[in-house]
Motif scaffolding. Sequence first.
Motif, mmCIF file in Angstrom:
data_model
loop_
_atom_site.group_PDB
_atom_site.id
_atom_site.type_symbol
_atom_site.label_atom_id
_atom_site.label_comp_id
_atom_site.label_asym_id
_atom_site.label_seq_id
_atom_site.Cartn_x
_atom_site.Cartn_y
_atom_site.Cartn_z
ATOM 1 N N UNK A 42 0.817 -1.221 0.000
ATOM 2 C CA UNK A 42 0.000 0.000 0.000
ATOM 3 C C UNK A 42 0.848 1.268 0.000
ATOM 4 N N UNK A 43 1.921 1.278 0.798
ATOM 5 C CA UNK A 43 2.729 2.488 0.935
ATOM 6 C C UNK A 43 3.316 2.966 -0.389
ATOM 7 N N UNK A 44 4.021 2.120 -1.154
ATOM 8 C CA UNK A 44 4.540 2.608 -2.446
ATOM 9 C C UNK A 44 3.447 2.975 -3.437
ATOM 10 N N UNK A 67 3.300 6.222 -14.467
ATOM 11 C CA UNK A 67 3.225 5.514 -13.184
ATOM 12 C C UNK A 67 4.231 4.364 -13.094
ATOM 13 N N UNK A 68 4.393 3.635 -14.192
ATOM 14 C CA UNK A 68 5.356 2.528 -14.222
ATOM 15 C C UNK A 68 6.777 3.076 -14.149
ATOM 16 N N UNK A 69 7.020 4.120 -14.933
ATOM 17 C CA UNK A 69 8.332 4.775 -14.954
ATOM 18 C C UNK A 69 8.723 5.218 -13.544
ATOM 19 N N UNK A 70 7.780 5.815 -12.839
ATOM 20 C CA UNK A 70 8.060 6.349 -11.512
ATOM 21 C C UNK A 70 8.247 5.253 -10.477
ATOM 22 N N UNK A 71 7.370 4.255 -10.466
ATOM 23 C CA UNK A 71 7.426 3.263 -9.390
ATOM 24 C C UNK A 71 8.672 2.392 -9.487
ATOM 25 N N UNK A 130 0.669 -2.089 -10.535
ATOM 26 C CA UNK A 130 0.789 -0.966 -11.475
ATOM 27 C C UNK A 130 0.991 -1.480 -12.895
ATOM 28 N N UNK A 131 1.791 -2.524 -13.049
ATOM 29 C CA UNK A 131 2.018 -3.109 -14.373
ATOM 30 C C UNK A 131 0.695 -3.577 -14.991
ATOM 31 N N UNK A 132 -0.108 -4.229 -14.173
ATOM 32 C CA UNK A 132 -1.382 -4.775 -14.677
ATOM 33 C C UNK A 132 -2.341 -3.646 -15.036
ATOM 34 N N UNK A 133 -2.447 -2.644 -14.151
ATOM 35 C CA UNK A 133 -3.351 -1.521 -14.400
ATOM 36 C C UNK A 133 -2.936 -0.742 -15.656
ATOM 37 N N UNK A 134 -1.636 -0.614 -15.879
ATOM 38 C CA UNK A 134 -1.120 0.159 -17.019
ATOM 39 C C UNK A 134 -0.940 -0.698 -18.262
ATOM 40 N N UNK A 190 14.384 9.665 -11.198
ATOM 41 C CA UNK A 190 13.309 8.860 -10.621
ATOM 42 C C UNK A 190 11.953 9.380 -11.084
ATOM 43 N N UNK A 191 11.736 10.689 -10.917
ATOM 44 C CA UNK A 191 10.443 11.278 -11.258
ATOM 45 C C UNK A 191 10.522 12.229 -12.441
ATOM 46 N N UNK A 192 11.691 12.385 -13.037
ATOM 47 C CA UNK A 192 11.838 13.233 -14.215
ATOM 48 C C UNK A 192 12.583 12.467 -15.312
ATOM 49 N N UNK A 193 12.382 12.828 -16.575
ATOM 50 C CA UNK A 193 13.094 12.140 -17.658
ATOM 51 C C UNK A 193 14.521 12.651 -17.784
#
Length: 264
Positions: A42-44, A67-71, A130-134, A190-193
């Motif tokens: 849940x936390x991540x 979302x996948x890129x970030x996680x 996240x993989x499944x949702x995306x 992590x959160x930027x390209x």
Amino acid sequence: MLKLIDRINTYKHYEPLLKQLIVKDIKLKYRRSFLGYIWSIMSPLLIMVVMVIVFSNMFRFDIVNYPVYFIIGQTIYNFFSESTNHAMWSIVGNAALLKKTYVPKYIFTLSKISSSFVNTLFALGAMLIVFIVCNIKFNWFMLFIPVILLQVYVLCVGVGLILAQATVFFRDIQYIYGVFLMVWMYLTPIFYPLSMLESNPELLFLIKNFNPLYLYIEQFRTIVLQGVFPPVELIANGVAWALLSLVLGTVIFLKTQDKFILYI
């Protein structure tokens, strides 16, 4: 050679203790948590949702499956940050036991890294969701992911050994390392390209060649987001950094461990 064999035999003798320490750390982390191990998933997920909403709207990154890129980046960085922070106090925190009986000192550092690794394996459940949702397509190259995680683990062991011995002699290392980790986070895509840094080729070169976390995150993203095997050069650099960290950490730790008892 005989010394190496002796160290291996010593490790095997204390391996049950290592396993007990890992189990203890994991149980203590979730002892008073109502959701227990579910929080590892849940936390991540919650952090990812917040960060995706914030950064997607603030910076408008043109990243497919953000979302996948970030996680992926978040999971790798969190493992490194958590494990090395815990390893930092592995010797000082077990001072009472070390004063009473002989135990290979690196066992305590290794247990902290390993327990964080187990927590990361739990967090992979969030990544899978996240993989499944995306609608990420699973491919055979994903079988290489454990090798990537092993590279990160070895890097963490090396850095953890350096921090553990340094903290014995210099307790303020915790404050310095906290700042260092924050800088390292911002120097890791992590959160930027990474394309955001194309206007600064010197910084781009440093991140690509001297930031091991980038190497592991990029390997992971290449497999998941592009569906291809990571470039051999990327893997070779990642393995080199991991082994360099392990060798350096081991040498420094073994050279200073006999002095620990005087400072703890």
